[in-house]
Design an enzyme around this catalytic site. Structure first.
Site, PDB file in Angstrom:
ATOM      1  N   PHE A   1       0.813  -1.273  -0.038  1.00 37.86           N
ATOM      2  CA  PHE A   1       0.032   0.041   0.152  1.00 37.86           C
ATOM      3  C   PHE A   1       0.884   1.384   0.082  1.00 37.86           C
ATOM      4  CE2 PHE A   1      -4.391   1.157   1.088  1.00 37.86           C
ATOM      5  CZ  PHE A   1      -5.174   0.100   0.342  1.00 37.86           C
TER       6      PHE A   1
ATOM      7  N   GLN B   1      -7.348  15.054   3.494  1.00 39.36           N
ATOM      8  CA  GLN B   1      -6.330  14.067   2.565  1.00 39.36           C
ATOM      9  C   GLN B   1      -7.517  13.772   1.323  1.00 39.36           C
ATOM     10  OE1 GLN B   1      -6.014   9.548   3.070  1.00 39.36           O
ATOM     11  NE2 GLN B   1      -3.832  10.301   3.126  1.00 39.36           N
TER      12      GLN B   1
ATOM     13  N   HIS C   1      -7.689  11.663  -1.721  1.00 43.42           N
ATOM     14  CA  HIS C   1      -7.568  10.311  -2.283  1.00 43.42           C
ATOM     15  C   HIS C   1      -7.041  10.654  -3.687  1.00 43.42           C
ATOM     16  CE1 HIS C   1      -7.278   6.085  -3.159  1.00 43.42           C
ATOM     17  NE2 HIS C   1      -7.135   5.661  -1.793  1.00 43.42           N
TER      18      HIS C   1
ATOM     19  N   LEU D   1     -14.794   5.806  -4.071  1.00 44.42           N
ATOM     20  CA  LEU D   1     -13.137   5.471  -4.045  1.00 44.42           C
ATOM     21  C   LEU D   1     -12.979   4.045  -4.581  1.00 44.42           C
ATOM     22  CD1 LEU D   1     -11.026   6.453  -2.366  1.00 44.42           C
ATOM     23  CD2 LEU D   1     -11.348   4.308  -0.812  1.00 44.42           C
TER      24      LEU D   1
ATOM     25  N   GLU E   1      -6.503   2.045  -2.987  1.00 43.88           N
ATOM     26  CA  GLU E   1      -5.113   1.931  -3.250  1.00 43.88           C
ATOM     27  C   GLU E   1      -4.413   0.694  -3.663  1.00 43.88           C
ATOM     28  OE1 GLU E   1      -3.478   4.912  -0.839  1.00 43.88           O
ATOM     29  OE2 GLU E   1      -1.806   3.761  -0.655  1.00 43.88           O
TER      30      GLU E   1
ATOM     31  N   ARG F   1      -0.524   9.340  -0.535  1.00 45.23           N
ATOM     32  CA  ARG F   1      -1.567   9.904  -1.104  1.00 45.23           C
ATOM     33  C   ARG F   1      -1.395  11.442  -1.414  1.00 45.23           C
ATOM     34  NH1 ARG F   1      -6.019   6.827   2.169  1.00 45.23           N
ATOM     35  NH2 ARG F   1      -5.597   4.808   1.352  1.00 45.23           N
TER      36      ARG F   1
ATOM     37  N   HIS G   1     -11.262  12.607   1.023  1.00 39.31           N
ATOM     38  CA  HIS G   1     -11.324  11.244   1.524  1.00 39.31           C
ATOM     39  C   HIS G   1     -11.293  11.490   2.975  1.00 39.31           C
ATOM     40  CE1 HIS G   1     -10.822   7.128   1.503  1.00 39.31           C
ATOM     41  NE2 HIS G   1      -9.673   7.158   1.987  1.00 39.31           N
TER      42      HIS G   1
ATOM     43  N   ARG H   1      -2.313  10.986   6.185  1.00 43.63           N
ATOM     44  CA  ARG H   1      -2.425   9.478   6.662  1.00 43.63           C
ATOM     45  C   ARG H   1      -2.124   8.429   5.574  1.00 43.63           C
ATOM     46  NH1 ARG H   1      -6.349   5.571   6.083  1.00 43.63           N
ATOM     47  NH2 ARG H   1      -7.736   6.715   5.148  1.00 43.63           N
TER      48      ARG H   1
HETATM   49  C1  LIG Z   1     -14.550   4.720   0.708  1.00 45.00           C
HETATM   50  C2  LIG Z   1     -13.468   4.600   1.830  1.00 45.00           C
HETATM   51  C3  LIG Z   1     -12.648   3.700   1.903  1.00 45.00           C
HETATM   52  C4  LIG Z   1     -11.531   3.730   2.966  1.00 45.00           C
HETATM   53  N1  LIG Z   1     -10.565   2.451   2.993  1.00 45.00           N
HETATM   54  C5  LIG Z   1      -9.702   2.607   3.999  1.00 45.00           C
HETATM   55  C6  LIG Z   1      -9.114   1.438   3.895  1.00 45.00           C
HETATM   56  O1  LIG Z   1      -8.640   0.587   3.264  1.00 45.00           O
HETATM   57  N2  LIG Z   1      -8.061   1.422   5.126  1.00 45.00           N
HETATM   58  C7  LIG Z   1      -7.898   2.310   5.978  1.00 45.00           C
HETATM   59  O2  LIG Z   1      -7.175   2.100   7.135  1.00 45.00           O
HETATM   60  N3  LIG Z   1      -9.045   3.243   6.082  1.00 45.00           N
HETATM   61  C8  LIG Z   1      -9.855   3.432   5.033  1.00 45.00           C
HETATM   62  N4  LIG Z   1     -10.696   4.384   5.001  1.00 45.00           N
HETATM   63  C9  LIG Z   1     -10.904   5.340   6.164  1.00 45.00           C
HETATM   64  C10 LIG Z   1     -11.516   4.669   7.363  1.00 45.00           C
HETATM   65  O3  LIG Z   1     -12.529   3.668   6.603  1.00 45.00           O
HETATM   66  C11 LIG Z   1     -12.592   5.536   8.424  1.00 45.00           C
HETATM   67  O4  LIG Z   1     -11.541   6.671   8.568  1.00 45.00           O
HETATM   68  C12 LIG Z   1     -13.033   5.044   9.455  1.00 45.00           C
HETATM   69  O5  LIG Z   1     -13.642   3.621   8.955  1.00 45.00           O
HETATM   70  C13 LIG Z   1     -13.796   5.592  10.242  1.00 45.00           C
HETATM   71  O6  LIG Z   1     -14.398   4.787  11.326  1.00 45.00           O
HETATM   72  P1  LIG Z   1     -15.000   5.517  12.601  1.00 45.00           P
HETATM   73  O7  LIG Z   1     -15.545   4.335  13.432  1.00 45.00           O
HETATM   74  O8  LIG Z   1     -14.223   6.588  13.126  1.00 45.00           O
HETATM   75  O9  LIG Z   1     -16.262   6.206  11.769  1.00 45.00           O
HETATM   76  P2  LIG Z   1     -17.576   5.324  11.027  1.00 45.00           P
HETATM   77  O10 LIG Z   1     -17.241   4.215  10.585  1.00 45.00           O
HETATM   78  O11 LIG Z   1     -17.946   6.486  10.194  1.00 45.00           O
HETATM   79  O12 LIG Z   1     -18.637   5.381  12.116  1.00 45.00           O
HETATM   80  C14 LIG Z   1     -19.231   6.599  12.636  1.00 45.00           C
HETATM   81  C15 LIG Z   1     -20.475   6.402  13.288  1.00 45.00           C
HETATM   82  O13 LIG Z   1     -20.697   7.629  14.008  1.00 45.00           O
HETATM   83  C16 LIG Z   1     -22.193   7.619  14.202  1.00 45.00           C
HETATM   84  N5  LIG Z   1     -22.476   9.075  14.164  1.00 45.00           N
HETATM   85  C17 LIG Z   1     -22.312  10.259  13.561  1.00 45.00           C
HETATM   86  N6  LIG Z   1     -22.759  11.273  13.811  1.00 45.00           N
HETATM   87  C18 LIG Z   1     -23.713  10.783  14.941  1.00 45.00           C
HETATM   88  C19 LIG Z   1     -24.508  11.503  15.615  1.00 45.00           C
HETATM   89  N7  LIG Z   1     -24.498  12.961  15.577  1.00 45.00           N
HETATM   90  N8  LIG Z   1     -25.588  10.772  16.644  1.00 45.00           N
HETATM   91  C20 LIG Z   1     -25.018   9.418  16.797  1.00 45.00           C
HETATM   92  N9  LIG Z   1     -24.310   8.745  15.892  1.00 45.00           N
HETATM   93  C21 LIG Z   1     -23.560   9.283  14.935  1.00 45.00           C
HETATM   94  C22 LIG Z   1     -22.544   6.938  12.841  1.00 45.00           C
HETATM   95  O14 LIG Z   1     -23.826   6.458  13.035  1.00 45.00           O
HETATM   96  C23 LIG Z   1     -21.796   5.760  12.584  1.00 45.00           C
HETATM   97  O15 LIG Z   1     -22.096   4.679  13.322  1.00 45.00           O
HETATM   98  C24 LIG Z   1     -11.510   4.308   3.905  1.00 45.00           C
HETATM   99  C25 LIG Z   1     -12.733   5.450   3.944  1.00 45.00           C
HETATM  100  C26 LIG Z   1     -13.535   5.417   3.094  1.00 45.00           C
HETATM  101  C27 LIG Z   1     -14.619   6.757   2.965  1.00 45.00           C
END
Ligand SMILES: Cc1cc2nc3c(=O)[nH]c(=O)nc-3n(C[C@H](O)[C@H](O)[C@H](O)COP(=O)(O)OP(=O)(O)OC[C@H]3O[C@@H](n4cnc5c(N)ncnc54)[C@H](O)[C@@H]3O)c2cc1C
Length: 596
Positions: free
Chosen positions: A116, A236, A238, A248, A251, A282, A369, A411
């Site tokens: 990666f 960032q 992407h 997306l 990568e 990135r 991203h 990142r």
């Molecule tokens: C398309 C894509 C591909 C990616 N691929 C990778 C990868 O391969 N490897 C990697 O390391 N990273 C990757 N990333 C980045 C990574 O996936 C994210 O940064 C990470 O999953 C975020 O996780 P989280 O638990 O912080 O938030 P999330 O998984 O987004 O969860 C947020 C949670 O907060 C809740 N929430 C938000 N606001 C409120 C509110 N006001 N009240 C109640 N609940 C709320 C939502 O319901 C949700 O459950 C990718 C990101 C994207 C967008």
């Protein structure tokens, strides 16, 4: 009936929230509140993998992972936190495996790993296979696995409840207010510890890979309590989003041998990153694409380039690069292997573009991203409020909404899933530990009434402004003026425009006045969060007079460690923006020029 009491409340059910919930619930009465059904969280969209120096396919070391992350962060990441994360990584991945996560396997049965961007063998400078993956749906598998574990361990869930206020009293976090989306009822959750795990805010930008839910709710909630946000200017882009749609393309496609091709049919990355080429970090690849486009070498002179993963192309460049398999044989792929490695990507392209990546090239452009910035925390997930690292009692954050800071200015791919699992766990443990040695603080009065008044004004007030129009304007201002390349003039214009939109926002009126699943109202509330964060991104970026990681200033093209090797802390109180800075923690890696 609408009053609840838990030791620990977790807001968010993505990777970070579920991990925090799972660990907190071991010793404390815990509830997870989520505006989405948990498995719809954006973690489920993560494709490429989760990093850990397991060395399953070739030699790898935790120190290399640490150094790559520090270098990738453009030296803005806090090195103690990065060392901690990389050290914890192998165990974190094995823990996921033991929970039942179906990782892809090597022929010997070990967890499979792929290269990666930015992850290297520090001796040779060549890409190293460090990303553990389950095809191209790693995040989906993490989310399903963690959710099952939470259910098994009787974690309490409040699904489709939107948290709209953070409750504080005597300088401590004491709970949250949430709207039950199916009824419109307000609920008050009283807690000893509150963990925010609400994800990012990429929906501020026009072209983005982020889910609709990425509206920065958690970050906006803490801002309203006078707590600063850290390093917001580092966002960032992407390199490979599907042209115009922003969806997306992992990568992992380049990890598996895909290359970027410009309008002249040339592979251009060797010009910008002679050593790791298409697998540079990135920020470097996004700027390279943008430069090709600006200099007229987009496809047909337009604003996109191609990502090419057709077997004949992969095999041609793998041979030219001298890429080998772990057993020393030449690296080659067939169409069937591409299909097996990247099933979801191929599906996306077929469905959304009518392009078959096995036989055709994919049109791509950089897409907004990931936010490196967010709610400042230490490595135990405790929210900190100033440059002296003072802890805000009872308040925790983890995942994309937090800034530990392990990603600094940029990142590395696959380090976010790792961040969720490691810091989600520690936030859960620390929050439960605090809850178990503290008493419930009383709730502040009048908070529900304030929310009711706000919603009533949006539903029944005399305003005439439409949320969709304001949102569309904000997104294009931010993408065009505070995007990959930035200048003082553009950012000043952006701040002025966002402030105009904030004024218009006060006159907002929603069409739906009902109570049941009033998404009109909720989207309008979320827009308020995005407008606040957008302004502070632009202000933080305008003030940082250098280029570093994802923050690239045409008027200050060089990194400037003498003046700017420091984190931004920005807050807004009574309409006044306050900027502050705090030092970066350096352990043993002195800043160097980044060469790829
Ligand atoms: C398309 C894509 C591909 C990616 N691929 C990778 C990868 O391969 N490897 C990697 O390391 N990273 C990757 N990333 C980045 C990574 O996936 C994210 O940064 C990470 O999953 C975020 O996780 P989280 O638990 O912080 O938030 P999330 O998984 O987004 O969860 C947020 C949670 O907060 C809740 N929430 C938000 N606001 C409120 C509110 N006001 N009240 C109640 N609940 C709320 C939502 O319901 C949700 O459950 C990718 C990101 C994207 C967008």
């Amino acid at each position: 009936m609408n009053n609840h009491q838990f030791d620990v409340i977790v807001v968010g059910a993505g990777g970070a929230g579920l991990m925090a919930g799972l660990y907190a619930s071991r010793t404390a009465k815990t509830a997870v509140i989520s505006k989405l059904y948990p498995t719809r969280s954006h973690t489920g969209a993560a494709q490429g993998g989760i990093s850990a120096a397991l060395g399953n396919l070739e030699e790898d070391r935790i120190e290399w992972h640490t150094y790559d992350s520090i270098k990738g962060s453009d030296y803005l990441g806090d090195q103690d936190a990065i060392e901690f994360m990389c050290q914890e990584a192998p165990q974190a991945v094995l823990e996921l495996e033991h929970m039942g996560l179906p990782f892809d396997r090597t022929p010997e049965g070990r967890i499979s790993q792929r290269p990666f961007g930015g992850h290297t063998n520090n001796d040779t400078g060549k890409p190293v296979s460090r990303a553990c993956h389950a095809a191209d749906r790693t995040g989906h598998m993490i989310l399903q696995t963690l959710y099952q574990q939470c259910i098994k361990n009787d974690v309490n869930f409040y699904d489709e409840y939107q948290v709209v206020d953070l409750l504080t009293n005597n300088g401590k976090a004491v709970g949250v207010i949430a709207v039950e989306l199916s009824s419109g009822e307000l609920h008050t959750f009283h807690a000893k510890s509150v963990i925010l795990a609400t994800g990012g805010h990429g929906r501020i930008f026009e072209v983005t890979s982020n889910a609709y839910a990425y509206t920065g709710d958690g970050a906006a909630l803490v801002l309203r309590k006078g707590i600063p946000l850290e390093d917001l200017e580092f966002f960032q882009f992407h390199p490979t989003g599907i042209y115009k749609l922003g969806i997306l393309i992992t990568e992992g496609v380049r990890g598996d041998g895909g290359v970027l091709i410009n309008g002249n049919g040339e592979r251009f990355m060797p010009k910008y990153a002679p050593s790791v080429k298409d697998l540079a970090s990135r920020d470097v690849v996004s700027r390279a694409i943008y430069t090709e486009i600006r200099e007229g070498r987009g496809i047909g002179g337009s604003n996109y380039v191609y990502l090419d993963v057709r077997p004949e192309t992969v095999n041609k460049y793998a041979a030219l690069d001298g890429r080998t398999n772990p057993d020393g044989s030449a690296y080659t792929v067939t169409g069937e292997e591409i299909l097996k490695k990247l099933p979801d990507i191929i599906d996306f392209c077929r469905v959304y573009l009518g392009v078959d990546p096995v036989t055709q090239m994919m049109p791509i452009q950089p897409t907004a991203h990931y936010t490196m910035g967010g709610i400042p925390t230490n490595k135990f997930g405790q929210v900190i409020v100033d440059d002296k690292n003072t802890v805000y009692p009872g308040l925790y954050a983890a995942g994309e909404c937090a800034c530990v800071s392990v990603h600094g200015g940029n990142r590395l791919g696959t380090n976010s899933l790792l961040d969720l699992v490691v810091f989600g766990k520690y936030a859960g443990l620390t929050a439960a530990e605090y809850a178990n040695k503290t008493d419930f603080e009383s709730l502040p009065s009048g908070s529900e009434e304030e929310i009711k008044a706000l919603f009533d004004a949006m539903k029944h007030g005399s305003g005439t402004e439409n949320a969709f129009d304001i949102s569309t304007a904000m997104k294009s201002v931010m993408f065009d003026l505070v995007g990959i390349y930035r200048t003082e003039k553009d950012m000043e214009k952006a701040i002025e425009k966002v402030r105009e939109l904030q004024v218009r926002y006060k006159e907002i009126k929603v069409a739906d006045t009902g109570k049941i699943f009033n998404t009109d109202l909720i989207n309008a509330w979320e827009l308020g969060n995005m407008l606040e964060i957008a302004e502070l991104i632009a202000i933080s970026a305008l003030n940082r007079k250098e280029s570093r990681g994802g923050h690239s200033r045409e008027d200050y093209p060089k990194r400037n460690d003498v003046e700017w090797l420091k984190h931004t802390l920005v807050k807004k109180e009574n309409g006044k923006v306050e900027l502050n800075y705090k030092p970066v923690t350096i352990t043993k890696y002195q800043p160097k020029e980044r060469v790829y």
